[in-house]
Design a protein around this motif. Structure first.
Motif, mmCIF file in Angstrom:
data_model
loop_
_atom_site.group_PDB
_atom_site.id
_atom_site.type_symbol
_atom_site.label_atom_id
_atom_site.label_comp_id
_atom_site.label_asym_id
_atom_site.label_seq_id
_atom_site.Cartn_x
_atom_site.Cartn_y
_atom_site.Cartn_z
ATOM 1 N N ASP A 29 0.838 -1.205 0.000
ATOM 2 C CA ASP A 29 0.000 0.000 0.000
ATOM 3 C C ASP A 29 0.871 1.252 0.000
ATOM 4 O O ASP A 29 0.573 2.226 -0.709
ATOM 5 N N LEU A 30 1.959 1.217 0.768
ATOM 6 C CA LEU A 30 2.879 2.357 0.789
ATOM 7 C C LEU A 30 3.524 2.555 -0.575
ATOM 8 O O LEU A 30 3.659 3.689 -1.048
ATOM 9 N N ALA A 31 3.934 1.460 -1.211
ATOM 10 C CA ALA A 31 4.548 1.563 -2.530
ATOM 11 C C ALA A 31 3.597 2.205 -3.540
ATOM 12 O O ALA A 31 4.013 3.022 -4.369
ATOM 13 N N ALA A 32 2.315 1.841 -3.449
ATOM 14 C CA ALA A 32 1.323 2.440 -4.345
ATOM 15 C C ALA A 32 1.192 3.936 -4.083
ATOM 16 O O ALA A 32 1.104 4.744 -5.023
ATOM 17 N N ASP A 33 1.187 4.331 -2.807
ATOM 18 C CA ASP A 33 1.102 5.752 -2.469
ATOM 19 C C ASP A 33 2.334 6.509 -2.951
ATOM 20 O O ASP A 33 2.235 7.642 -3.454
ATOM 21 N N HIS A 60 2.920 9.686 -5.572
ATOM 22 C CA HIS A 60 3.420 10.861 -4.851
ATOM 23 C C HIS A 60 2.454 11.305 -3.747
ATOM 24 O O HIS A 60 2.307 12.491 -3.475
ATOM 25 N N ALA A 61 1.808 10.301 -3.113
ATOM 26 C CA ALA A 61 0.846 10.590 -2.059
ATOM 27 C C ALA A 61 1.414 10.288 -0.676
ATOM 28 O O ALA A 61 0.681 10.315 0.321
ATOM 29 N N ALA A 62 2.717 9.999 -0.583
ATOM 30 C CA ALA A 62 3.350 9.690 0.707
ATOM 31 C C ALA A 62 4.758 10.261 0.714
ATOM 32 O O ALA A 62 5.364 10.506 -0.330
ATOM 33 N N ASP A 63 5.270 10.487 1.907
ATOM 34 C CA ASP A 63 6.622 11.011 2.081
ATOM 35 C C ASP A 63 7.638 9.959 1.631
ATOM 36 O O ASP A 63 7.631 8.831 2.143
#
Length: 216
Positions: free
Chosen positions: A121-125, A129-132
């Motif tokens: 899920d983090l990789a998708a974000d 460009h939706a995560a730090d």
């Protein structure tokens, strides 16, 4: 003499409790050992060690098998006493009930599955460009995903209607953080709970006994 007899019986009960949950207490012993190592290091060395064995996106891309195994052997010293209580109150009864083989399968599937789901899920974000970007190297170690999965499968051990109260309590603890914060750890915990529930087929035919010296 009577006091000695009572004391001896209590000791036998404790020994039998531990004997029938070898994986639980071996894991707890390993955690105690790694924690002892950790607390004797300087803060900078502690941080480096935890980052090295963290199941973050960078490490999983480099050496997934090694970090998935190693990350489950480290925790912070502040939580070790809490884990000792949780292992005894929840993981040991789960191992008594399921047997060590099934217990181990659920622990591994919960730890690995929840890690991959949360990091995916983090990789998708990150791709959107939706995560730090710094989260790709964040520290994420510990036993909580496996612990949650095993706690979840205990739902099937609890008789009706109490199992629904137990399950509702778990969902009430884990769903709000996902909604409010949605961190990698929050998503991992909820994923681990769902994975544990999906392990229902491994509980079939298992009966629980609290009688000392008896295992199913």
């Amino acid at each position: 003499m009577a006091e000695q007899t009572v004391r001896r019986r209590r000791q036998l009960v404790v020994v039998d409790w531990i004997r029938r949950a070898p994986a639980t207490y071996l894991w707890l012993t390993l955690l105690a050992g790694t924690t002892t190592v950790l607390v004797n290091l300087r803060p900078a060395a502690q941080q480096h060690l935890l980052v090295t064995w963290s199941t973050n996106l960078h490490n999983l891309g480099r050496d997934p098998v090694q970090v998935l195994l190693a990350s489950a052997l480290w925790t912070d010293a502040a939580s070790l006493a809490v884990y000792a209580v949780l292992f005894t109150a929840l993981l040991a009864p789960a191992e008594h009930w399921l047997g060590t083989g099934r217990w181990l399968i659920i622990a591994v599937v919960g730890h690995v599955g929840a890690t991959l789901i949360s990091v995916g899920d983090l990789a998708a974000d990150l791709s959107e460009h939706a995560a730090d970007p710094r989260l790709a190297d964040d520290v994420d170690v510990g036993v909580s995903y496996a612990l949650v999965a095993l706690c979840a499968v205990l739902t099937y051990r609890i008789p009706y209607p109490w199992r629904w109260i137990y399950l509702a309590g778990g969902l009430a603890l884990l769903i709000p953080p996902v909604i409010w914060h949605g961190t990698v750890t929050d998503i991992g915990h909820l994923s681990a709970l769902l994975i544990g529930l999906l392990c229902y087929p491994l509980t079939r035919g298992r009966r629980f006994s609290t009688r000392a010296g008896h295992s199913p």
